[in-house]
Scaffold this motif. Structure first.
Motif, PDB file in Angstrom:
ATOM      1  N   PHE A 134       0.849  -1.175   0.000  1.00 58.93           N
ATOM      2  CA  PHE A 134       0.000   0.000   0.000  1.00 58.93           C
ATOM      3  C   PHE A 134       0.893   1.236   0.000  1.00 58.93           C
ATOM      4  O   PHE A 134       1.736   1.394   0.877  1.00 58.93           O
ATOM      5  N   GLY A 135       0.716   2.090  -0.983  1.00 55.28           N
ATOM      6  CA  GLY A 135       1.506   3.316  -1.041  1.00 55.28           C
ATOM      7  C   GLY A 135       2.045   3.566  -2.432  1.00 55.28           C
ATOM      8  O   GLY A 135       1.514   3.068  -3.428  1.00 55.28           O
ATOM      9  N   LYS A 136       3.125   4.326  -2.507  1.00 57.65           N
ATOM     10  CA  LYS A 136       3.730   4.679  -3.783  1.00 57.65           C
ATOM     11  C   LYS A 136       4.776   3.624  -4.136  1.00 57.65           C
ATOM     12  O   LYS A 136       5.762   3.461  -3.419  1.00 57.65           O
ATOM     13  N   GLN A 137       4.567   2.930  -5.250  1.00 56.32           N
ATOM     14  CA  GLN A 137       5.475   1.856  -5.630  1.00 56.32           C
ATOM     15  C   GLN A 137       5.669   1.843  -7.140  1.00 56.32           C
ATOM     16  O   GLN A 137       4.841   2.338  -7.903  1.00 56.32           O
ATOM     17  N   THR A 138       6.799   1.280  -7.552  1.00 54.86           N
ATOM     18  CA  THR A 138       7.126   1.135  -8.965  1.00 54.86           C
ATOM     19  C   THR A 138       6.865  -0.304  -9.383  1.00 54.86           C
ATOM     20  O   THR A 138       7.477  -1.226  -8.848  1.00 54.86           O
ATOM     21  N   LEU A 139       5.948  -0.486 -10.316  1.00 55.26           N
ATOM     22  CA  LEU A 139       5.611  -1.811 -10.825  1.00 55.26           C
ATOM     23  C   LEU A 139       6.340  -2.012 -12.147  1.00 55.26           C
ATOM     24  O   LEU A 139       5.977  -1.419 -13.159  1.00 55.26           O
ATOM     25  N   LEU A 140       7.378  -2.824 -12.133  1.00 55.90           N
ATOM     26  CA  LEU A 140       8.216  -3.026 -13.314  1.00 55.90           C
ATOM     27  C   LEU A 140       7.673  -4.191 -14.141  1.00 55.90           C
ATOM     28  O   LEU A 140       8.167  -5.320 -14.061  1.00 55.90           O
ATOM     29  N   TRP A 141       6.658  -3.916 -14.938  1.00 54.16           N
ATOM     30  CA  TRP A 141       6.069  -4.935 -15.794  1.00 54.16           C
ATOM     31  C   TRP A 141       6.776  -4.927 -17.147  1.00 54.16           C
ATOM     32  O   TRP A 141       7.073  -3.879 -17.711  1.00 54.16           O
ATOM     33  N   GLY A 142       6.989  -6.104 -17.681  1.00 53.23           N
ATOM     34  CA  GLY A 142       7.599  -6.217 -18.998  1.00 53.23           C
ATOM     35  C   GLY A 142       8.970  -6.859 -18.924  1.00 53.23           C
ATOM     36  O   GLY A 142       9.672  -6.762 -17.918  1.00 53.23           O
ATOM     37  N   LYS A 143       9.368  -7.478 -20.019  1.00 50.61           N
ATOM     38  CA  LYS A 143      10.651  -8.174 -20.091  1.00 50.61           C
ATOM     39  C   LYS A 143      11.679  -7.415 -20.933  1.00 50.61           C
ATOM     40  O   LYS A 143      12.833  -7.803 -20.985  1.00 50.61           O
ATOM     41  N   GLY A 144      11.282  -6.349 -21.604  1.00 52.78           N
ATOM     42  CA  GLY A 144      12.203  -5.601 -22.438  1.00 52.78           C
ATOM     43  C   GLY A 144      13.231  -4.848 -21.614  1.00 52.78           C
ATOM     44  O   GLY A 144      12.962  -4.436 -20.482  1.00 52.78           O
ATOM     45  N   TYR A 145      14.410  -4.637 -22.199  1.00 54.47           N
ATOM     46  CA  TYR A 145      15.479  -3.919 -21.515  1.00 54.47           C
ATOM     47  C   TYR A 145      15.332  -2.410 -21.677  1.00 54.47           C
ATOM     48  O   TYR A 145      15.435  -1.664 -20.702  1.00 54.47           O
TER      49      TYR A 145
END
Length: 436
Positions: A134-145
């Motif tokens: 819960f809060g401010k977060q970075t969701l790193l979706w994807g496999k590309g560089y």
């Protein structure tokens, strides 16, 4: 509204169902018991930059039409990034802050105080298979560089420096993981709720909307597969998938595909007429990563940007800027340049606004047995107009906690080409970063 409701209902069922399948007992690992309950760290960075300006480029004319900065301009950047975490039982509090200070031809600038917190969230892990954030977060979706067309709920990477930390969004998310025997080894479900209101994620799209997204992860026949979706009204609905597979120990292939419903586009022609259109955009990426026995890493990616502009649309945009610049020189009238500027920010002014790009990066760890030294070269080619960005760099980490990187970027392309119309011909920067 019906589609949005059904989407929300499905993820709500998954979200609540995860409680039913969660393991009641909490298993302790010895490494977790011995680990410190807190962490403090970060880095301080100094990065001077020299730009070699291209006075004939359209974007130079748009940016500097009423200024004379000479052939080169200097820029001095400072950064302080701090992060810390505190763990107690099933709870973990994490905060990452970012303070930027820049001195350029415009004077002193710093980042918005509202955006100094890159991440700040509370995570709860009631069982090894279930967690919440819960809060401010970075969701790193994807496999590309370098590119991630399926990163629906995160800010775009900078392809010139894709490993930089990204500012997150305020969200609530959960992760439920289940392991199996057989070809399907792991399943993970990640529902995400993120609001968009005034001063809360209001740069992502339309405000006063509650948005929903989700990701389903599968480890199937040793292949990482993600299926993701997003809806809610701040942005148009979209779905996507990605995969990553190790063909051999040293060779990995990856890909992404995204479908965006009713993507909006603002296009300006060579006469200054602005038209708006809606269309279904399809973006995808295919890439490989190969590591040789001598520690040379090769990364190649092809990126099809379905939301980008065609070569003709880009050329018309640059032609209109040139027309506006001619009017300014002859009559002192900057109205056409201001009109061009109105369709630049977040549109033509994106870092990679065109449709087809080829990305490559080659790095060599410790060549000729020079310890702690890694040279690399990175390139981005616009396949539509054959313009090119080339970036050689030298990285040295031989001093404890100190990282020194010297990097140059050269831009090549003709009239009306993506990289050829950038405001500078080259850029040279030195980054000195001290970790603590």
């Amino acid at each position: 509204m019906n589609r949005a409701f059904l989407f929300f209902l499905a993820w709500l069922i998954i979200f609540l169902g995860s409680f039913a399948f969660a393991e009641e007992e909490y298993k302790f690992e010895l490494s977790e018991i011995e680990k410190k309950p807190y962490h403090l760290g970060g880095y301080v960075e100094l990065r001077p930059v020299l730009f070699g300006l291209d006075r004939d480029a359209s974007l130079y004319k748009l940016k500097f039409y009423n200024r004379n900065e000479g052939k080169t301009i200097e820029e001095y950047n400072g950064k302080l990034q701090l992060e810390g975490s505190l763990e107690k039982g099933i709870a973990r509090l994490f905060v990452r802050t970012n303070f930027d200070l820049k001195y350029s031809y415009l004077g002193w600038e710093h980042n918005d105080p509202k955006r100094m917190i890159y991440e700040g969230y509370l995570s709860l892990k009631p069982s090894p298979s279930l967690s919440f954030k819960f809060g401010k977060q970075t969701l790193l979706w994807g496999k590309g560089y370098a590119f991630n067309p399926v990163a629906f709920v995160s800010r775009p990477k900078d392809p010139d420096d894709p490993e930089l930390a990204l500012e997150g969004y305020i969200t609530a998310s959960a992760d439920y993981i289940k392991s199996f025997q057989g070809p399907l080894k792991t399943v993970s479900i990640t529902p995400v709720i993120f609001p968009v209101y005034k001063d809360i994620n209001d740069d992502i799209g339309m405000v006063n909307r509650l948005n929903f997204a989700g990701k389903l992860y599968l480890l199937f026949y040793d292949t990482d597969i993600d299926l993701m979706a997003m809806t809610g009204g701040s942005r148009t609905s979209r779905v996507g998938m990605d995969f990553s597979k190790n063909i051999t120990t040293n060779l990995e292939v990856h890909g992404e595909f995204a479908f965006i419903n009713n993507q909006k586009s603002r296009v300006i022609d060579s006469q200054g007429n602005i038209s708006e259109a809606k269309f279904d955009a399809k973006s995808y990426l295919l890439g490989i990563r190969y590591l040789t026995a001598s520690d040379t890493t090769f990364i190649f990616e092809y990126y099809r940007n379905g939301t980008g502009f065609s070569h003709l649309e880009m050329k018309n945009y640059f032609t209109f800027i040139d027309k506006g610049y001619g009017l300014f020189l002859s009559k002192g009238n900057d109205s056409l340049l201001k009109k061009a500027a109105s369709v630049t920010e977040g549109n033509y002014g994106r870092s990679n606004p065109s449709k087809d790009y080829l990305y490559f990066r080659i790095s060599q760890k410790e060549p000729f047995n020079i310890l702690y030294f890694t040279p690399a070269i990175t390139g981005i080619m616009n396949l539509s107009d054959r313009s090119l960005s080339i970036s050689p760099e030298l990285l040295y980490t031989g001093i404890k906690n100190l990282e020194i990187r010297l990097k140059a970027i050269g831009l090549f392309g003709g009239k009306g080409a993506d990289f050829g119309e950038k405001p500078n011909d080259y850029r040279v920067e030195l980054r000195v970063r001290y970790y603590f």
